[in-house]
Every structure is written in structure tokens, then in C-alpha cells.
Design a protein around this motif. Sequence first.
Motif, PDB file in Angstrom:
ATOM      1  N   LYS A  44       0.840  -1.124  -0.172  1.00  0.00           N
ATOM      2  CA  LYS A  44      -0.029   0.145  -0.070  1.00  0.00           C
ATOM      3  C   LYS A  44       0.799   1.244   0.017  1.00  0.00           C
ATOM      4  O   LYS A  44       1.965   1.234   0.421  1.00  0.00           O
ATOM      5  CB  LYS A  44      -0.857   0.061   1.230  1.00  0.00           C
ATOM      6  CG  LYS A  44      -1.757  -1.042   1.161  1.00  0.00           C
ATOM      7  CD  LYS A  44      -2.941  -1.188   2.530  1.00  0.00           C
ATOM      8  CE  LYS A  44      -4.069  -2.548   2.513  1.00  0.00           C
ATOM      9  NZ  LYS A  44      -4.807  -2.036   3.380  1.00  0.00           N
ATOM     10  N   LEU A  45       0.235   2.285  -0.446  1.00  0.00           N
ATOM     11  CA  LEU A  45       0.912   3.662  -0.612  1.00  0.00           C
ATOM     12  C   LEU A  45       1.467   3.940   0.971  1.00  0.00           C
ATOM     13  O   LEU A  45       2.835   4.441   0.985  1.00  0.00           O
ATOM     14  CB  LEU A  45      -0.120   4.710  -1.279  1.00  0.00           C
ATOM     15  CG  LEU A  45       0.524   6.093  -1.571  1.00  0.00           C
ATOM     16  CD1 LEU A  45       1.970   6.092  -2.230  1.00  0.00           C
ATOM     17  CD2 LEU A  45      -0.298   7.022  -1.908  1.00  0.00           C
ATOM     18  N   GLY A  46       0.758   3.960   1.866  1.00  0.00           N
ATOM     19  CA  GLY A  46       1.079   4.177   3.288  1.00  0.00           C
ATOM     20  C   GLY A  46       2.115   3.679   3.726  1.00  0.00           C
ATOM     21  O   GLY A  46       3.260   4.189   4.271  1.00  0.00           O
ATOM     22  N   ASP A  47       2.210   2.123   3.471  1.00  0.00           N
ATOM     23  CA  ASP A  47       3.340   1.456   3.817  1.00  0.00           C
ATOM     24  C   ASP A  47       4.607   1.882   3.087  1.00  0.00           C
ATOM     25  O   ASP A  47       5.456   1.872   3.812  1.00  0.00           O
ATOM     26  CB  ASP A  47       2.955  -0.077   3.636  1.00  0.00           C
ATOM     27  CG  ASP A  47       1.591  -0.300   4.523  1.00  0.00           C
ATOM     28  OD1 ASP A  47       1.513  -0.009   5.538  1.00  0.00           O
ATOM     29  OD2 ASP A  47       1.037  -1.441   4.219  1.00  0.00           O
ATOM     30  N   ARG A  58       9.842   4.565   3.965  1.00  0.00           N
ATOM     31  CA  ARG A  58      10.935   5.463   3.488  1.00  0.00           C
ATOM     32  C   ARG A  58      11.234   6.620   4.304  1.00  0.00           C
ATOM     33  O   ARG A  58      12.300   7.353   4.408  1.00  0.00           O
ATOM     34  CB  ARG A  58      10.801   6.063   1.926  1.00  0.00           C
ATOM     35  CG  ARG A  58      11.051   4.576   0.982  1.00  0.00           C
ATOM     36  CD  ARG A  58      10.469   4.732  -0.350  1.00  0.00           C
ATOM     37  NE  ARG A  58      10.385   3.534  -1.310  1.00  0.00           N
ATOM     38  CZ  ARG A  58      10.072   2.334  -1.219  1.00  0.00           C
ATOM     39  NH1 ARG A  58       9.298   2.250   0.066  1.00  0.00           N
ATOM     40  NH2 ARG A  58      10.341   1.363  -1.748  1.00  0.00           N
ATOM     41  N   THR A  59       9.992   7.079   4.853  1.00  0.00           N
ATOM     42  CA  THR A  59      10.132   8.275   5.850  1.00  0.00           C
ATOM     43  C   THR A  59      10.041   8.011   7.110  1.00  0.00           C
ATOM     44  O   THR A  59      10.158   9.019   8.070  1.00  0.00           O
ATOM     45  CB  THR A  59       8.889   9.312   5.097  1.00  0.00           C
ATOM     46  OG1 THR A  59       7.891   8.639   5.549  1.00  0.00           O
ATOM     47  CG2 THR A  59       9.106   9.649   3.873  1.00  0.00           C
TER      48      THR A  59
END
Length: 583
Positions: free
Chosen positions: A2-5, A10-11
Motif C-alpha cells: 500500500k502507498l502508506g506502507d 521510506r520516511t
Amino acid sequence: MKLGDWLDERTGYRAIVRKLVEATVPGGARFAYAWGAALGFVLVLVAVTGVLMMTVYSPSATTAWASVSYLQQKVPGGWVVRGLHQFGAQAAIVLGVIHVGYAIVRGAYRKPREVTYWLSLALVGVIVVAALTGNPLRWDQRGFWGLRVETGIIGTVPVVGGVLQQLLLGGGTPGHMTLSRLYTLHTVVLPLLLGGIAAKHVWLSRKHGPALAKPADAVKSDRYFPTQAARDVIVALGALGVIVALTWMKHGAPLDAPADPTSDYPARPEWYFLALYEMRKPFPGKLELIATVVIPGLVAGYLFVLPLLDKKADRGVMKRLPLLVPVGLFGLAAGVLTFASMRTDAADAAFGKAVAKAEAQGAKSLVLAAEGVPPEGALAMLRNHPETRRVALFEQHCASCHRMGDLGPPQGKDTAPDLTGFGTKAWAKRVMEEPDHDTLFGKTPFKGEMPSMTKPPADPEAAAAFTAMKPEDLEAITDFLAAQAQGKKGEGMPGEKLVSQRCTSCHRLDGKTDDEDTLGPELRGWASVPWILAQIDDPGSGAAYPKGAMDPKLEGHMPAFKEKLSEKDRRLLAAFVQEQAGK
């Protein structure tokens, strides 16, 4: 994935958010803690609106005012951005003072929070400096003359004052270089400094936590979300509401007429410096240093050393009262001095008149700027536009003797006829009834040259032989004179015949008179543009008044302007005076 994961991998943003959400407030959430958050919110608002303004602003003495005017009047929502920026900056000063004041009352300057407190003092100081450097950037009269006052104060500081003044102005007087330096300070140096101080202040505040009133408070703790966060949002929205209301009421931020170093302006500092301005008054000359340097230095020094003086174990207000009383007196004195300054100005009729004149000039400038500002700049626009130039010409060359409407010397200080309504029937009638009145020829070399047509002379013998002019004749003559002022020949009017019969013993009509030695003016074309222009060119030309009117024995007579003003300016001035005939 998923995009959130993907983003968290990375951040690590989820850990940051979790840390923020799970943060606690020792002693429990309080509205008193929200002042700092509100200050932070307002500073962000000021920064965002400042960046938006930078996309339009042009920092030079010929373009600054025009670019601000363009933002105010032409850019959609530009006035909102200006208002939010200016009133946001002022709100930041208020919130900063409240934030520091609360820290002092709660003893939040004590160990281990000394540096946190000093940073808050520095934060307020930089905010005030940022406001001071921002005001002149609009390059209007208020900003310009305020800068002159402020740099004048800086220049009085011993040893370094002159150097600082030169560094800030970039020369002897404010100009292009001044704007470049102020712009750099306001948009680069001070924001970086402010951001660095604010970041360090927040970091230290979180490190040490809030100063608790008593140790027992430590047993209580609230989550930052939602209890304290809700309080922060409420106070921040309250501050935003005040800023938006002021922006709406003022239609953005005020903008006076373009800066004019040769003009007079009722200069006053912004409200947050009125106390200092008022405090200068009892200290003339070199003693002014007491008000501008010594007293402010003592106040700042006391606030700085306060953490070093307060060593009592008890944090309670009453226990620290001897140390807090001076701080309270500082605030009280600032409030009283600010109020006294405002009250003095409110009671000063001359100041009020000057402010009204400046506001009218500012409004006129915005109207003219809406039509476009020439490449020479807004000041050239204002000086060369007929509507404003004619007023300036009258003020520079006529208003030392004549009054005309709101222009001219104070009532009673005029030494030549009041030109208000000049050329009207009422004006001519007053001259025929009481020519030696102080507002007509009573203070001129022509006093006593013309008798009243309706009142007997003071001399009993002459009074016995006096016959008042019939009202119908007075009406007819003044009708004829008013027609002359309107540029009409008036041939065949009853008043023309009466003038030729009863006035030419002293006056001229078509250049003819019964007595060449008299000083009465030409009545054909009286008060018309050509007649007024002839009078402005040379009062002794014979076209308006006879040559004898310039006799050196007649001290105080009107001078000739043919060699002093251009023909264009003389015609403009003549037309301006003649407009009175239509009022």
C-alpha cells in the motif's frame, strides 16, 4: 504494498505521528498553554501571506508603492492577503507579549527553563524588528515618515547609532538602497532568524515541559490529542477571527499616498511604539537618550536577568511578588503612555486636520493609480496629475496668504482675501457690503480703498451724506459680476449699466475708468480664468488690477508669478481658483 506502507518504509512518518499523538501534557491540558501554539499559527499565516506578496512586490523607490497598490486594487484577493499579513504581524506581537507575560507570572523562566525563556524574549524582539522593517516597504507616507522617526531614534544611540543608521538607510536619506536592505532583512535574514529561534524554543519547551504551579500537579497528565490540541485550535481560531475581522473592516491594510520626502506629514510610529514616542516628550535634545536608550535598556536588562534573580524555592506568585512588581509597572507604564499619546493626538485639532488631509491624499492616490502608474513612479503620477498638482501649487504659492476651503493658513492667520467661493454672487455681495472685513481686504494694502455700498462710513459728516445702495441694484450688480466669473459677457444685463454708472469712478470696465489713479480692478471678465491668470502672471499688468497696485509703497501686495511658474502651472492654478465660482 500500500502507498502508506511504502511511504512509511521510506520516511518513518507513522512513528512521528504516533509520537505526536501520544504526547502528554504534564499537569493537564490548559488554555493558558495555547498562546504559544496560537503564536506559531499566526507566524505561519504571516509567512505564507508574505510569500504571496513577494510575487507582486517590487522593491525600489519608483515601483514599491505602485506594486503594493496593484496588489491592493488589481490582484483578486490581494487586499485580503495584505490585511492578513499586516494584522497577522501585529497579532504576533500581542500573542508574543502574552506568551512571555504568562511565562513570567508562572515562573517558567526558572531553572531549567532559563534558555527557553530567553529565546521567547528574543522571539518577541525579532517579531517587532520584522514588523518595523516591513512597514516602510510599502513606501507610502506613513511608512516613510515612520522610518524617519525610527532611524532618527537609532541615530541618537551613542557610538554605534550613526553607523547603524547609515547601514540601515544606505545613505543620508531613505531611498532605493534603503528599500533593498529592508527587503533583504524582512524577507530573508529575519525569517531565518525567527525560524531558528522558534524551532529551538519549541524543542526546549517540549524537553522541559510546562512549568507546574506545584509539585502535586505532576500526578495529572493529559494526552496532547485531543485535549490540549483542541484548546490550541480554539485559541488559534480566535486569533484568526480577530485578524480576519480587522482585515475585513479595513479592506486590507492601509496604504497612504506615495512617500514624498518634500512634504509635511503627521508622522507617528505604529501603536506598539507609541509608549516610547510619548516617553520622549519630557526629554528634549540630548536628554532624549534617557527615553530611547536608558529606560528601554533597563527594562530589557531586568527582563533578561529575571531568571538569575529569582532563586526562591517556592514558585508561587505571592512569594515572587517583589520580583514581579517591576514587570507589572513596566506593562502599566506602557499602557498609560500609549493611551496618553492617543488621547493627546485625539485632542489636537491641527493633527486631526493633517491626518484627514493625508487620508484624503491617500485615497486620491489610489484612484489615480487605478488608471495606471507611469514608469517615473507613483510620486511623479501624484505630482503631475492636474487634480493633485493644482492643490500642491496652491499650497506652495498661495496658501501662505489666502485661504480657500480647507487650504491655506489657520483661520485668522490669513493676510489676503479668503478665496472660498471667489467669483460667486455671494462673494461679490460681501465685498460690496463690507470690503474691509478681515477675510476680504481688511488685512491688505487695499484696506480703505473701497467704501461699503450698504453701510454708512464711520465719519459722521460722510455718514450724513451716505445713501445705501438699493437692494435691487445690489442684486443686479452681483448678478452681472457672477456672470463675468462664469465667462459670460453679460452685455445688456441691468448690472452692466449700473456698474458703468456707479463703479467706474474707482473700477475699470472694458479698461475705461473715471479716475486713472484709482486701484479698483477691471470688472469685465472679473474672476474668470483669463482675469485670474492675468492676476497670477502680474498683478500690475493692468489686465486685472492697474499698474499702481504694484506700487512698492503698498507693502504686502501680491507678487507676480510669471517668472516663477510655468504657463501650464499658472493656467492650472487659475482654473482651480475659478472653480470656486461654480460652488
